[in-house]
Write an enzyme that holds these catalytic residues in place. Structure first.
Site, mmCIF file in Angstrom:
data_model
loop_
_atom_site.group_PDB
_atom_site.id
_atom_site.type_symbol
_atom_site.label_atom_id
_atom_site.label_comp_id
_atom_site.label_asym_id
_atom_site.label_seq_id
_atom_site.Cartn_x
_atom_site.Cartn_y
_atom_site.Cartn_z
ATOM 1 N N PHE A 1 -2.103 5.252 -4.992
ATOM 2 C CA PHE A 1 -2.583 4.500 -3.843
ATOM 3 C C PHE A 1 -2.796 3.070 -4.319
ATOM 4 O O PHE A 1 -3.617 2.818 -5.197
ATOM 5 C CB PHE A 1 -3.895 5.062 -3.294
ATOM 6 C CG PHE A 1 -4.510 4.184 -2.229
ATOM 7 C CD1 PHE A 1 -4.250 4.422 -0.893
ATOM 8 C CD2 PHE A 1 -5.313 3.113 -2.572
ATOM 9 C CE1 PHE A 1 -4.789 3.595 0.085
ATOM 10 C CE2 PHE A 1 -5.865 2.283 -1.601
ATOM 11 C CZ PHE A 1 -5.598 2.531 -0.265
ATOM 12 N N GLU A 2 -2.047 2.151 -3.759
ATOM 13 C CA GLU A 2 -2.255 0.749 -4.070
ATOM 14 C C GLU A 2 -1.728 -0.081 -2.909
ATOM 15 O O GLU A 2 -0.830 0.328 -2.177
ATOM 16 C CB GLU A 2 -1.571 0.325 -5.373
ATOM 17 C CG GLU A 2 -0.065 0.444 -5.355
ATOM 18 C CD GLU A 2 0.591 -0.021 -6.653
ATOM 19 O OE1 GLU A 2 1.832 -0.013 -6.716
ATOM 20 O OE2 GLU A 2 -0.144 -0.410 -7.598
ATOM 21 N N ILE A 3 -2.313 -1.251 -2.717
ATOM 22 C CA ILE A 3 -1.843 -2.210 -1.735
ATOM 23 C C ILE A 3 -1.640 -3.517 -2.480
ATOM 24 O O ILE A 3 -2.552 -4.004 -3.146
ATOM 25 C CB ILE A 3 -2.851 -2.407 -0.590
ATOM 26 C CG1 ILE A 3 -3.148 -1.066 0.087
ATOM 27 C CG2 ILE A 3 -2.314 -3.397 0.430
ATOM 28 C CD1 ILE A 3 -4.212 -1.152 1.161
ATOM 29 N N PHE B 1 1.104 -1.088 0.000
ATOM 30 C CA PHE B 1 0.000 0.000 0.000
ATOM 31 C C PHE B 1 0.769 0.758 0.000
ATOM 32 O O PHE B 1 0.792 0.243 -0.592
ATOM 33 C CB PHE B 1 -1.364 -0.539 0.086
ATOM 34 C CG PHE B 1 -1.835 0.370 1.217
ATOM 35 C CD1 PHE B 1 -1.887 1.615 1.202
ATOM 36 C CD2 PHE B 1 -2.205 0.035 2.267
ATOM 37 C CE1 PHE B 1 -2.433 2.244 2.050
ATOM 38 C CE2 PHE B 1 -2.757 0.701 3.226
ATOM 39 C CZ PHE B 1 -2.888 1.801 3.067
#
Length: 458
Positions: free
Chosen positions: A318-320, A29
């Site tokens: 935004f990433e997980i 994330f």
């Protein structure tokens, strides 16, 4: 393998702002006014209240008043109770997670929605005195918040870090890992450590990771940088978090066997990666054995444009993601294929479209999650979930809000007939109102994306 790197430090390179993301380790994330309640008193040191005179029994004048009060109470007691048809306020503002339409073979899986219903109460939050790697209710995931950032970007980093700590990580204390192409200054370290009770790590990316491989033509590379600069590649750095996050997002991903999570799904400017799709098709043909049997690439293809890539991307600021996935055989092979083609240097094979295509080829949709409940902004793209009043400091947006903001008016690329997020979700999200046509909406000044039965702000 040895890439045969060579330095190009003798050449001055145009500066391109770095796109940074809060991602994770094994998973990759404000101002709130305090209300001081004062006691209710009859007098203060500033204004003295005259002393009261108390009587043991009411006077005769008060008997009629008391009698009326008693009668009113008796009447109220005998009024039959009626149930209100008005829904509870918590039901009116309840956020409902969204899942994409899944294939029958994917439906017998963990239930993330139920998990959120049971754990969206900070159940796994840890105190400052609690050991960071363990939890009373089971082992914590090995996870971290990762940011690629320069010393000169300290102010923006502090702003984003303050918001994320206040909204979420202050309750969960996952470590921060900062990467830079040079050693971090003591000022940077002191300022960021002061913003969190979690551990902070400061790493320098080796010089060879920033250098040109031996198979890259340096002159062509320099020319590509000039072209990318002319079409406006390079975005702002600072990110904003608007909503309280009341659950452990890393535990949520792990417990539900989710490998990738995103917040926005929007169009990218295709002028910066013209050969990405042709290279990807060639890879898929050469390595069909690596494609997941439940992979769904259909939502990334435009049937009205010859089945070409529609340029949709998971907005990776935004990433997980699971590092087990990123380090897996399929993703490594895909990255090396693109690397050898030179697209990271001669074009802009950015992290967002590459991650999107990799996720679509190597994961089923059931292992991908849409974090619609997290309010977030990067540059001109802004997402704010509905029905989270009291938890978010932003105005709710439709899910289609950012669809083509990254595509400038002068770009000739053809937009798909449906927004990216709706193509990913599929099913009822693609249904149009009866009698609506895109051409008809555009004739009246619309953009052609407001004909859906489900508006996207529910």
């Amino acid at each position: 393998p040895d890439r045969g790197f060579r330095s190009f430090s003798s050449r001055s390179l145009p500066y391109t702002p770095i796109r940074s993301a809060s991602t994770n380790s094994n998973w990759s994330f404000r101002s709130i006014p305090s209300s001081n309640r004062s006691a209710s008193t009859d007098s203060t040191s500033f204004w003295k209240t005259p002393p009261k005179t108390w009587r043991a029994f009411p006077s005769r004048r008060t008997y009629p008043i008391l009698l009326c009060m008693v009668l009113a109470l008796l009447l109220f007691a005998f009024i039959p109770e009626s149930r209100s048809t008005t829904p509870d306020i918590h039901e009116l503002t309840r956020y409902t997670p969204i899942r994409p339409a899944l294939r029958p073979s994917e439906k017998n899986r963990p239930d993330p929605v139920r998990w959120l219903e049971e754990n969206s109460n900070n159940r796994y939050a840890v105190s400052k005195a609690h050991l960071p790697h363990f939890s009373i209710v089971g082992r914590r995931p090995r996870a971290a918040l990762i940011s690629l950032v320069r010393n000169s970007e300290l102010r923006g980093m502090m702003h984003s870090m303050q918001q994320l700590e206040y909204r979420w990580n202050g309750k969960y204390q996952y470590p921060w890992i900062f990467f830079n192409d040079e050693p971090f200054t003591e000022e940077f370290k002191a300022a960021t450590r002061n913003l969190t009770s979690a551990k902070c790590y400061y790493e320098v990316v080796p010089k060879e990771h920033w250098s040109l491989p031996s198979w890259i033509d340096e002159s062509r590379f320099m020319n590509s940088l000039e072209y990318l600069g002319t079409i406006g590649v390079g975005k702002g750095w600072m990110v904003h978090y608007f909503c309280d996050i009341d659950y452990d997002v890393f535990r949520f991903m792990r417990d539900n066997n989710l490998k990738y999570g995103f917040n926005m799904n929007i169009l990218d400017d295709a002028r910066s990666f013209p050969s990405l799709w042709s290279r990807t098709r060639a890879f898929a043909s050469a390595h069909a054995d690596l494609i997941h049997p439940n992979a769904d690439l259909a939502w990334l293809l435009d049937p009205e444009n010859g089945g070409e890539y529609n340029n949709c991307q998971f907005f990776s600021n935004f990433e997980i993601g699971s590092l087990n996935f990123w380090r897996g055989e399929a993703n490594e092979a895909y990255f090396n294929w693109l690397d050898k083609a030179g697209g990271f240097y001669y074009e802009r094979f950015g992290d967002a479209p590459v991650h999107t295509l990799s996720v679509a080829m190597f994961l089923p949709k059931s292992e991908v999650w849409f974090f619609r409940d997290i309010g977030y902004q990067h540059d001109i793209n802004h997402h704010c979930p509905p029905h989270r009043e009291g938890k978010c400091s932003c105005e709710p947006t439709r899910m289609d809000e950012n669809f083509y903001k990254l595509v400038p008016l002068e770009s000739p690329q053809k937009k798909p007939s449906d927004t990216c997020i709706r193509q990913f979700l599929g099913g009822d999200w693609l249904k149009k109102k009866e009698g609506w046509t895109m051409a008809g909406e555009k004739a009246y000044g619309g953009d052609g994306y407001h004909g859906y039965e489900i508006l996207g702000d529910e």
